[in-house]
Design an enzyme around this catalytic site. Structure first.
Site, PDB file in Angstrom:
ATOM      1  N   ARG A   1      -5.470  -8.133 -11.648  1.00 47.53           N
ATOM      2  CA  ARG A   1      -5.601  -8.240 -10.192  1.00 47.53           C
ATOM      3  C   ARG A   1      -6.714  -9.208  -9.801  1.00 47.53           C
ATOM      4  NH1 ARG A   1      -7.123  -2.854  -8.546  1.00 47.53           N
ATOM      5  NH2 ARG A   1      -7.471  -2.370 -10.737  1.00 47.53           N
TER       6      ARG A   1
ATOM      7  N   SER B   1      -7.358  -3.188  -3.067  1.00 40.87           N
ATOM      8  CA  SER B   1      -6.848  -2.834  -4.397  1.00 40.87           C
ATOM      9  C   SER B   1      -6.102  -3.979  -5.052  1.00 40.87           C
ATOM     10  CB  SER B   1      -5.897  -1.643  -4.310  1.00 40.87           C
ATOM     11  OG  SER B   1      -6.516  -0.567  -3.663  1.00 40.87           O
TER      12      SER B   1
ATOM     13  N   GLU C   1       5.690  -2.042   4.790  1.00 41.97           N
ATOM     14  CA  GLU C   1       6.116  -3.049   3.820  1.00 41.97           C
ATOM     15  C   GLU C   1       7.379  -3.776   4.242  1.00 41.97           C
ATOM     16  OE1 GLU C   1       5.452   0.141   3.136  1.00 41.97           O
ATOM     17  OE2 GLU C   1       3.572   0.032   2.026  1.00 41.97           O
TER      18      GLU C   1
ATOM     19  N   PHE D   1       5.739   0.315  -3.843  1.00 41.58           N
ATOM     20  CA  PHE D   1       6.032   0.096  -2.419  1.00 41.58           C
ATOM     21  C   PHE D   1       6.711  -1.241  -2.147  1.00 41.58           C
ATOM     22  CE2 PHE D   1       1.894   2.582  -2.306  1.00 41.58           C
ATOM     23  CZ  PHE D   1       2.531   3.801  -2.237  1.00 41.58           C
TER      24      PHE D   1
ATOM     25  N   HIS E   1      -0.292  -2.444  -9.948  1.00 45.44           N
ATOM     26  CA  HIS E   1      -0.195  -1.006 -10.257  1.00 45.44           C
ATOM     27  C   HIS E   1       1.207  -0.621 -10.727  1.00 45.44           C
ATOM     28  CE1 HIS E   1      -3.838  -1.351  -7.918  1.00 45.44           C
ATOM     29  NE2 HIS E   1      -4.195  -0.109  -8.235  1.00 45.44           N
TER      30      HIS E   1
ATOM     31  N   ASP F   1      -2.440   9.076 -10.477  1.00 50.68           N
ATOM     32  CA  ASP F   1      -1.635   9.216  -9.260  1.00 50.68           C
ATOM     33  C   ASP F   1      -0.284   9.875  -9.520  1.00 50.68           C
ATOM     34  OD1 ASP F   1      -3.504   8.250  -7.529  1.00 50.68           O
ATOM     35  OD2 ASP F   1      -2.712   6.210  -7.445  1.00 50.68           O
TER      36      ASP F   1
ATOM     37  N   ARG G   1      -2.608  -2.069 -13.289  1.00 48.27           N
ATOM     38  CA  ARG G   1      -3.838  -1.667 -12.625  1.00 48.27           C
ATOM     39  C   ARG G   1      -5.063  -1.855 -13.514  1.00 48.27           C
ATOM     40  NH1 ARG G   1      -7.329   2.667 -12.843  1.00 48.27           N
ATOM     41  NH2 ARG G   1      -6.093   3.511 -14.551  1.00 48.27           N
TER      42      ARG G   1
END
Lengths: 304, 318
Positions: free
Chosen positions: B10, B37, B58, B83, B109, B117, B167
């Site tokens: 990232r 994030s 989104e 998402f 992620h 999560d 992630r």
């Protein structure tokens, strides 16, 4: 000079939660009679094209195409800056037909504007045609966005309008939504973001013909009070009679004068407008006319 | 075996975006309330006027990016893989892929290494969803440096691109000459070998390299391919490897039903059929846990690759 009382949207001007405390106001009309007459004649021509296209294809959506006709004619033949001989002209105003099933109306306006031969209209929905059942920006000159899956066009318009601001361009973006399309959650995501980003170079027009495929909008999934909903989302709401060119043009002018907020024009229309037996008839949402119906419709629309 | 440095994909993505923003004024970036994030926030700090945060919306973000692209921009849309694929499949299909617009979807992620999560946030079917879309290019960089190269290449490329990132901090394994010239659709051979081919994608590439070391102890000489572009797949490199080594193992942090491994299998079945085994998640949802625990439980460790390789060798009578 005339004043159009229906534009004085009393409902909205008194609301304290209106983002603009200007009310819908009074718009002075200065369009000469001959312009209006030209638009009315063009609308008749477009409606005849619509019936011919859908009859020829054996499928399509006459009801919502006919209700959207006058607004599109006003856009393509009066309001928007565009060049048929230069479809990608950088400074052109953009139009997104979010209710993509009214593609015949868009194609007729584009053909009559000169984007492609009028004769090509009869190829709609046929194999190999540039005129797909729903608009395709890669195939048809003048089509700005590929639409058809309801609810996405307003978001696309947001991207175009924001791009105009980034590029310091003056062009405006118009998006036509179906009223049933207001059922889609994405419309309200888009509504929220357009006012968040203060996109005042964007105009949404709702073709409020009060019918969706399964029946009356208020029965299937109630929309009212529709204007209040848009107002609550931070939009400048202008409500008009969507088959009256003077009101349509006045509404565009009003929207242009509105700074800091996006504008939505709720155009009250009649589904199937112009063909008596299609008017207000749910059955003609997505059905091609029979031979008899075709002939009758063409006669009513002043065709040969 | 040398110890790899750990870096985050990232961060590399954020770095690449800033570089692109400096080079090109037509780059716009969209976020969906996860800019911190996914590191689009770094771009926002440098170019606030070209960053748009659409909130937790989104669908609107993807279609708006289509609008940006239709107006001449190159738009990056980024949020978590969960998402930005399943939730907006129709928007990607209709607004982006069908009109072949310059929208680059960067998903972070991805996979089960999201960890705590749990299954609701562990996207294990995104490669399937994206690779069946006509006009879509699908890239899974193996580490942070390759992420940067892939993002730069995607920006240069005309048309929709999906880039899948993880992630966690992961080993830097592409700092070798073979991987420096990133080219979309070109796999890189990370290690030569004559007995079997290990094809990895994303975080599994480093594990394939480790597995190759382990196999060496058993006198098995493994070739390792980094399949960083899932679509279009580098069939030439694959078929050549199949011919040369006669056996293949694929490894991906994805549902094995329809990910990179199945794409490799299809290519081989139609071209040069060799014994093969796919390492991946066996068609089940994940759960909460640490990355390492989950990789162990769901069959994604070096040992799993090694076992699969032995199995393939056994089927070949060796």
């Amino acid at each position: 000079m005339k004043i159009f009382p229906s534009l004085i949207s009393k409902e909205y001007e008194v609301r304290v939660y209106s983002p603009l405390h200007i009310g819908a106001g009074i718009v002075v009309n200065s369009y000469p009679d001959e312009d209006i007459k030209m638009l009315e004649e063009m609308a008749g021509k477009v409606r005849r094209h619509i019936i011919e296209m859908i009859y020829g294809a054996g499928s399509g959506h006459p009801g919502g195409s006919l209700s959207a006709t006058d607004v599109l004619v006003a856009l393509y033949f009066m309001e928007m800056n565009h060049k048929a001989d230069d479809p990608k002209w950088e400074d052109r105003d953009r139009f997104v037909l979010s209710k993509g099933h009214a593609a015949p109306t868009l194609y007729a306006c584009l053909a009559e504007s000169g984007y492609f031969p009028v004769d090509e209209l009869k190829t709609i929905r046929k194999i190999g045609s540039r005129l797909q059942g729903h608009p395709d920006m890669r195939k048809t000159p003048g089509v700005e966005a590929s639409t058809g899956s309801e609810g996405q066009g307003l978001s696309m318009g947001i991207g175009m309008a924001l791009a105009a601001k980034l590029d310091r361009k003056k062009y405006r973006t118009y998006v036509m939504l179906g009223d049933g399309e207001n059922n889609c959650g994405q419309i309200w995501e888009a509504a929220m973001s357009a006012s968040q980003f203060k996109i005042d170079n964007l105009v949404a027009i709702i073709d409020r013909n009060k019918l969706q495929l399964d029946g009356p909008t208020e029965k299937i999934m109630s929309l009212e009070p529709l204007g209040d909903k848009w107002k609550a989302f931070g939009w400048n709401v202008i409500e008009i009679e969507g088959h009256n060119f003077r009101e349509i043009l006045a509404a565009f002018k009003k929207a242009k004068e509105t700074k800091g907020h996006p504008s939505v024009i709720i155009a009250n229309t009649i589904k199937g407008k112009g063909v008596s037996f299609m008017e207000g008839a749910v059955g003609f949402h997505g059905k091609s006319p029979s031979k008899d119906e075709y002939e009758k419709a063409m006669k009513e629309l002043g065709g040969d | 075996m040398k110890k790899w440095e750990l870096k985050n994909q990232r961060d590399a993505f954020g770095e690449a975006l800033v570089e692109l923003g400096e080079q090109r004024s037509d780059i716009v970036v969209a976020s969906a309330d996860l800019s911190c994030s996914v590191k689009t926030g770094v771009f926002a700090e440098h170019f606030p006027e070209r960053h748009f945060n659409f909130g937790i919306a989104e669908q609107n973000m993807i279609s708006a990016c289509a609008g940006f692209a239709a107006a001449g921009k190159t738009a990056f849309a980024s949020t978590f893989a969960i998402f930005v694929t399943g939730r907006v499949y129709d928007q990607i299909r209709q607004s982006v892929a069908y009109p072949k617009l310059d929208v680059k979807i960067v998903a972070t992620h991805a996979g089960i290494t999201v960890g705590g999560d749990g299954a609701t946030h562990q996207m294990i079917e995104d490669l399937a969803l994206m690779r069946v879309l006509p006009n879509m290019t699908v890239i899974v960089p193996a580490d942070a440096p390759e992420t940067k190269r892939a993002v730069m290449a995607a920006a240069e490329f005309k048309g929709p691109v999906y880039i899948r990132l993880g992630r966690a901090n992961i080993p830097v394994c592409t700092d070798i000459p073979e991987c420096q010239d990133f080219e979309i659709g070109k796999a890189s051979i990370m290690r030569e070998g004559a007995d079997i081919t290990l094809v990895g994608t994303g975080i599994m590439v480093a594990k394939c390299l480790e597995a190759a070391e382990d196999l060496k102890k058993h006198k098995i000489d493994a070739k390792v391919i980094n399949m960083s572009t899932i679509k279009p797949m580098d069939e030439k490199t694959l078929i050549k490897a199949a011919r040369e080594t006669g056996g293949m193992v694929t490894a991906e942090e994805h549902n094995v039903m329809v990910g990179m491994g199945s794409a490799v299998a299809m290519t081989l079945v139609e071209n040069f059929h060799v014994p093969m085994k796919r390492v991946g998640i066996r068609d089940s949802f994940g759960e909460s846990g640490t990355s390492d625990e989950l990789m162990e439980k769901y069959g994604l460790t070096v040992d799993h690759i090694v076992d699969a390789a032995h199995d393939v060798m056994k089927r070949r009578g060796r």
